[in-house]
Design a protein around this motif. Structure first.
Motif, PDB file in Angstrom:
ATOM      1  N   ASN A  62      81.040  58.426  63.128  1.00 46.98           N
ATOM      2  CA  ASN A  62      79.671  57.893  63.088  1.00 46.98           C
ATOM      3  C   ASN A  62      79.463  56.950  61.900  1.00 46.98           C
ATOM      4  O   ASN A  62      78.434  56.985  61.229  1.00 46.98           O
ATOM      5  CB  ASN A  62      78.654  59.045  63.046  1.00 46.98           C
ATOM      6  N   ASP A  63      80.452  56.093  61.627  1.00 46.02           N
ATOM      7  CA  ASP A  63      80.363  55.095  60.546  1.00 46.02           C
ATOM      8  C   ASP A  63      79.701  53.839  61.108  1.00 46.02           C
ATOM      9  O   ASP A  63      80.349  52.957  61.661  1.00 46.02           O
ATOM     10  CB  ASP A  63      81.761  54.781  60.015  1.00 46.02           C
ATOM     11  N   THR A  64      78.378  53.743  60.972  1.00 39.68           N
ATOM     12  CA  THR A  64      77.630  52.641  61.580  1.00 39.68           C
ATOM     13  C   THR A  64      77.977  51.292  60.969  1.00 39.68           C
ATOM     14  O   THR A  64      78.010  50.274  61.664  1.00 39.68           O
ATOM     15  CB  THR A  64      76.116  52.888  61.449  1.00 39.68           C
ATOM     16  N   SER A  98      72.952  47.842  62.484  1.00 36.98           N
ATOM     17  CA  SER A  98      72.589  47.376  61.136  1.00 36.98           C
ATOM     18  C   SER A  98      71.152  47.706  60.778  1.00 36.98           C
ATOM     19  O   SER A  98      70.814  47.842  59.602  1.00 36.98           O
ATOM     20  CB  SER A  98      72.819  45.869  61.020  1.00 36.98           C
ATOM     21  N   LYS A  99      70.276  47.818  61.769  1.00 36.57           N
ATOM     22  CA  LYS A  99      68.877  48.155  61.465  1.00 36.57           C
ATOM     23  C   LYS A  99      68.754  49.550  60.869  1.00 36.57           C
ATOM     24  O   LYS A  99      67.835  49.822  60.100  1.00 36.57           O
ATOM     25  CB  LYS A  99      68.026  48.039  62.730  1.00 36.57           C
ATOM     26  N   ASN A 100      69.673  50.438  61.212  1.00 39.42           N
ATOM     27  CA  ASN A 100      69.623  51.797  60.665  1.00 39.42           C
ATOM     28  C   ASN A 100      70.084  51.847  59.213  1.00 39.42           C
ATOM     29  O   ASN A 100      69.739  52.767  58.473  1.00 39.42           O
ATOM     30  CB  ASN A 100      70.500  52.729  61.509  1.00 39.42           C
ATOM     31  N   THR A 101      70.912  50.849  58.814  1.00 35.56           N
ATOM     32  CA  THR A 101      71.469  50.862  57.449  1.00 35.56           C
ATOM     33  C   THR A 101      70.965  49.710  56.591  1.00 35.56           C
ATOM     34  O   THR A 101      71.431  49.523  55.469  1.00 35.56           O
ATOM     35  CB  THR A 101      73.012  50.799  57.525  1.00 35.56           C
ATOM     36  N   LEU A 106      74.439  41.212  57.945  1.00 40.94           N
ATOM     37  CA  LEU A 106      74.855  41.301  59.346  1.00 40.94           C
ATOM     38  C   LEU A 106      73.698  40.997  60.293  1.00 40.94           C
ATOM     39  O   LEU A 106      73.885  40.341  61.327  1.00 40.94           O
ATOM     40  CB  LEU A 106      75.425  42.692  59.624  1.00 40.94           C
ATOM     41  N   LEU A 107      72.481  41.464  59.947  1.00 40.27           N
ATOM     42  CA  LEU A 107      71.314  41.202  60.799  1.00 40.27           C
ATOM     43  C   LEU A 107      71.007  39.703  60.865  1.00 40.27           C
ATOM     44  O   LEU A 107      70.841  39.133  61.948  1.00 40.27           O
ATOM     45  CB  LEU A 107      70.102  41.968  60.263  1.00 40.27           C
ATOM     46  N   ALA A 108      70.946  39.057  59.691  1.00 43.09           N
ATOM     47  CA  ALA A 108      70.630  37.630  59.649  1.00 43.09           C
ATOM     48  C   ALA A 108      71.711  36.812  60.360  1.00 43.09           C
ATOM     49  O   ALA A 108      71.404  35.904  61.151  1.00 43.09           O
ATOM     50  CB  ALA A 108      70.483  37.173  58.200  1.00 43.09           C
ATOM     51  N   SER A 109      72.985  37.129  60.102  1.00 41.43           N
ATOM     52  CA  SER A 109      74.089  36.372  60.709  1.00 41.43           C
ATOM     53  C   SER A 109      74.107  36.552  62.229  1.00 41.43           C
ATOM     54  O   SER A 109      74.364  35.596  62.975  1.00 41.43           O
ATOM     55  CB  SER A 109      75.423  36.815  60.102  1.00 41.43           C
ATOM     56  N   ASN A 142      68.734  41.872  49.122  1.00 43.40           N
ATOM     57  CA  ASN A 142      70.125  42.329  49.210  1.00 43.40           C
ATOM     58  C   ASN A 142      70.771  41.743  50.459  1.00 43.40           C
ATOM     59  O   ASN A 142      70.681  42.303  51.545  1.00 43.40           O
ATOM     60  CB  ASN A 142      70.168  43.862  49.231  1.00 43.40           C
ATOM     61  N   VAL A 143      71.417  40.571  50.321  1.00 44.80           N
ATOM     62  CA  VAL A 143      72.087  39.915  51.444  1.00 44.80           C
ATOM     63  C   VAL A 143      73.531  39.670  51.013  1.00 44.80           C
ATOM     64  O   VAL A 143      73.880  38.607  50.499  1.00 44.80           O
ATOM     65  CB  VAL A 143      71.396  38.589  51.829  1.00 44.80           C
ATOM     66  N   ARG A 144      74.382  40.685  51.212  1.00 37.26           N
ATOM     67  CA  ARG A 144      75.780  40.597  50.763  1.00 37.26           C
ATOM     68  C   ARG A 144      76.733  40.886  51.915  1.00 37.26           C
ATOM     69  O   ARG A 144      76.449  41.730  52.764  1.00 37.26           O
ATOM     70  CB  ARG A 144      76.031  41.587  49.618  1.00 37.26           C
TER      71      ARG A 144
END
Length: 755
Positions: A62-64, A98-101, A106-109, A142-144
């Motif tokens: 379960n590693d999102t 990605s929304k959960n973490t 990742l969301l923006a890309s 935080n966009v890394r």
């Protein structure tokens, strides 16, 4: 005892599973890194195989994040192979995970890639909503990426360029220009050899073409070509495609300008780069065909081996976990049996002791908090009560000093009175300042400052003390020092005033040199060295560290000739350290003292340019020679007289209101250019009056005029409706500078709105 044994067993179980899970996460990260390397080298099949392996391992624990990271690159692989439906499904999985973490990168890309897919998918779908979502996540702090590299500026630039292009294609040039302007700001924050800047120039050229500004469009196209054909840009598919598009648009622009020869030449370049792009696209198609074959072959093999590998891994982990659990549990049970009885006996004793101690600590904590609050309130109230009459003393004295009918004797007495008032005010401010520094409540601001003018004004403020001690001050500024810099002018003035005041105080019949030397100038930053040197009595070397301690003085027994609290130099040292530098001292007894520090500032080139533009402009310029109307809400009679006279002397029209209610009624009946609002007033205080005014007027600037500690007010002054704060008693120059700045800004905004 039974409960304790169960807790130990559960703890051991969790420890064992967490260690195994960490090992798998490290393995997933390693697989993703290798897969990404294969992807970057166009080895698509190996990359695809490894990413799928990472997805299976991620799902098993379960590693999102590992799941999202692998799916993100798989989505790019499907996009590369023109399998847009599969790419869309992969990016959708990335977004869900990605929304959960809160993985903003990742969301923006993912939203950015989805927007591009929908833009060239047949039939095309409006990509703008996806670009807007990408922009929302790119704006987060935080966009890394997976290498922990800050990608915020790069994502903001790419998303805004995509939005600008999309809005141009939908003929919404206004929106396109907004995103182009914001993207230009992002360009300054990234290291780019030219491709991104070329792309920005190309889209800006398309904007000008759309607006039929053909010459401007051609200039941008030429700039883009220069960037792409420069030696720093490596020729590749993307650069050739962009050059082909640029020359095509350039050909159309020349045609609109009826320059047929240039249009034909641009068209030839377009064909040349188009051929290169087509050749590279053929190579890409070969890679895609080979990759599809290898991927399908991998899928067949993987389906057969997948179930066996997962079963073996699960069985291996199960045996390993059982062995670890049994070993650790047995050891802990043995230790627990030995220590349990002793722990039980000591636990009861400690529990009783802790109850007593907790009560004592709670009482001590409440007393300390109460004492601290009383101290803060006492200092705030005392300084308010001191500042209010000081405002009257300093203000009335300043007004009287401007009277040309004064005799020399009266003029001297008034200057002495003003000096005494200023000295008392500085003493109050120093006491407040040292408390703020110790509690780390000081924040540095960045405003445009004319350094030479600042030094001249500061030296002029010492006229009386220089004359009294028969001293001279010489200012020397390197001719290459920029005219305008950006810094915190209030803190900078405080540092220089303290150092100048220290030299003036300890020097008689002497000379004081203020020097500013240029150390270096790189791009838009300049490094300067400040020196304040006097020929006074000097400081013994063994006491040169002592002078930077609070309330310290060199010789307390023989210090009757030198007034002071011993706070000036400690405050100066702490402020310079806030700037990121250190205060240095060089001194010998009877040889004078040299204080120095080095600071780096941003050069404000626009300030100088703006000044020139205003002088040369033929249009209307906002000038304070016009008689602006100011409403002053102040309940203190003396303060009313002082403020009114200051405003009238500077050609302002002034109306006095005795409380907040009168100010509210006056503004309802008459429009004012600016309102000066005291905080503490009867009937209705300044905060209540300001909130009431903001219900029907949000444009007129309202400045809080108060004798209270500014830090206690500025916490929520924006929410109340104030545009700024001026602390009484104030410096006349800063007072009128604040007024003119807010009036000019308001008038400029109104002109732009009317235009």
């Amino acid at each position: 005892m039974k409960a304790n044994l169960q807790i130990c067993f559960l703890f051991c179980s969790l420890l064992s599973f967490s260690q195994t899970e960490r090992a798998l996460i490290n393995k997933i990260d390693s697989i993703n890194a290798v897969a990404l390397s294969h992807y970057n080298s166009n080895d698509i099949a190996k990359s695809f195989n490894l990413f799928n392996q990472a997805i299976r391992l991620s799902d098993s624990i379960n590693d999102t994040y590992g799941h999202a990271e692998a799916n993100f690159t798989i989505g790019k692989i499907y996009d590369f192979m023109h399998e847009y439906d599969k790419a869309e499904a992969s990016f959708a999985q990335v977004i869900k995970a990605s929304k959960n973490t809160n993985e903003n990168f990742l969301l923006a890309s993912s939203y950015l890639h989805l927007g591009k897919i929908y833009a060239y998918k047949k039939p095309p779908t409006n990509p703008i909503p996806y670009f807007e979502k990408a922009l929302t996540y790119a704006k987060q702090n935080n966009v890394r990426d997976q290498d922990n590299t800050d990608m915020r500026a790069v994502l903001l630039l790419n998303t805004r360029l995509s939005l600008a292009k999309a809005y141009l294609e939908s003929n919404n040039t206004g929106k396109a220009l907004i995103y182009l302007s914001r993207a230009e700001g992002n360009l300054r924050s990234i290291q780019d050899h030219g491709y991104s800047r070329a792309k920005w120039n190309f889209i800006k050229g398309q904007y000008f073409f759309n607006k039929q500004f053909y010459n401007n469009a051609n200039m941008k196209f030429v700039d883009a070509v220069k960037l792409l054909e420069g030696k720093d840009i490596k020729e590749n598919k993307d650069s050739n495609e962009l050059l082909s598009d640029i020359y095509k648009e350039m050909s159309l622009t020349f045609a609109m300008l009826e320059k047929d020869t240039e249009a034909y030449g641009a068209l030839l370049f377009h064909n040349n780069y188009s051929d290169k792009y087509i050749n590279e696209d053929k190579i890409r198609q070969n890679i895609i065909v080979r990759s599809k074959f290898l991927i399908e072959n991998y899928k067949n093999v993987a389906q057969r081996a997948n179930s066996e590998r997962i079963e073996q891994l699960a069985e291996s982990n199960k045996i390993k976990n059982v062995n670890v659990i049994i070993s650790i549990t047995g050891f802990l049970l043995f230790i627990s049996l030995i220590t349990m009885y002793k722990s039980y006996v000591s636990k009861r004793k400690l529990s009783n002791i802790l109850k007593v101690r907790n009560k004592e600590l709670e009482i001590a904590k409440n007393q300390a908090e109460k004492s601290s609050e009383l101290k803060s309130n006492f200092i705030s109230n005392v300084t308010h009560e001191l500042r209010t009459p000081l405002y009257g003393v300093v203000g009335l004295t300043s007004i009287l000093l401007k009277n040309n009918d004064l005799s020399k004797k009266d003029f001297k007495f008034l200057k002495s009175l003003k000096y005494s008032g200023d000295y008392l005010l500085n003493l109050v401010n120093d006491i407040l300042q040292i408390g703020k520094i110790e509690s780390q409540k000081i924040e540095l601001k960045s405003v445009t400052v004319n350094l030479r003018l600042l030094l001249e004004n500061l030296v002029n403020s010492f006229d009386y003390r220089l004359e009294e001690a028969n001293n001279q001050i010489q200012i020397t500024v390197d001719k290459n020092v920029p005219e305008f810099i950006k810094c915190d002018n209030v803190r900078m003035s405080q540092v220089l005033i303290n150092l100048m005041g220290n030299s003036v105080k300890f020097t008689e019949n002497g000379k004081i040199d203020i020097r500013v030397k240029l150390l270096n100038s790189i791009d838009d930053h300049v490094s300067l060295r400040f020196e304040v040197e006097d020929d006074g009595p000097g400081i013994p070397k063994e006491k040169q560290k002592l002078i930077f301690e609070n309330f310290s003085q060199l010789d307390k027994n023989n210090n009757t000739n030198y007034q002071g609290t011993g706070l000036g130099l400690p405050i100066t040292k702490n402020i310079i350290e806030l700037f990121g530098s250190t205060l240095e001292v060089e001194s010998e007894v009877d040889q004078g003292t040299l204080f120095s520090f080095e600071l780096t500032f941003e050069i404000d080139r626009e300030a100088k340019l703006e000044k020139i533009i205003i002088k040369e402009s033929e249009g209307e310029v906002i000038s304070l020679s016009k008689k602006y109307k100011i409403l002053v809400a102040e309940d203190n009679k003396i303060n009313q007289i002082v403020t009114q006279n200051l405003l009238l002397k500077e050609n302002y029209e002034c109306v006095i209101a005795k409380n907040g209610q009168e100010a509210l009624e006056a503004h309802k009946q008459t429009a004012f250019d600016l309102i000066l609002m005291d905080i503490n007033m009867p009937v209705m205080n300044g905060n209540e009056s300001t909130k009431a005014i903001r219900e029907f007027d949000t444009k007129t600037p309202i400045i809080a005029l108060t004798a209270a500690d500014i830090d206690r007010i500025k916490i929520d002054y924006n929410l109340i409706g104030f545009d700024g704060i001026i602390t009484k008693p104030f410096d006349n120059y800063e007072f009128f500078q604040t007024l003119s700045e807010h009036i000019e800004n308001t008038k400029s905004a109104e002109e732009i709105a009317d235009f």
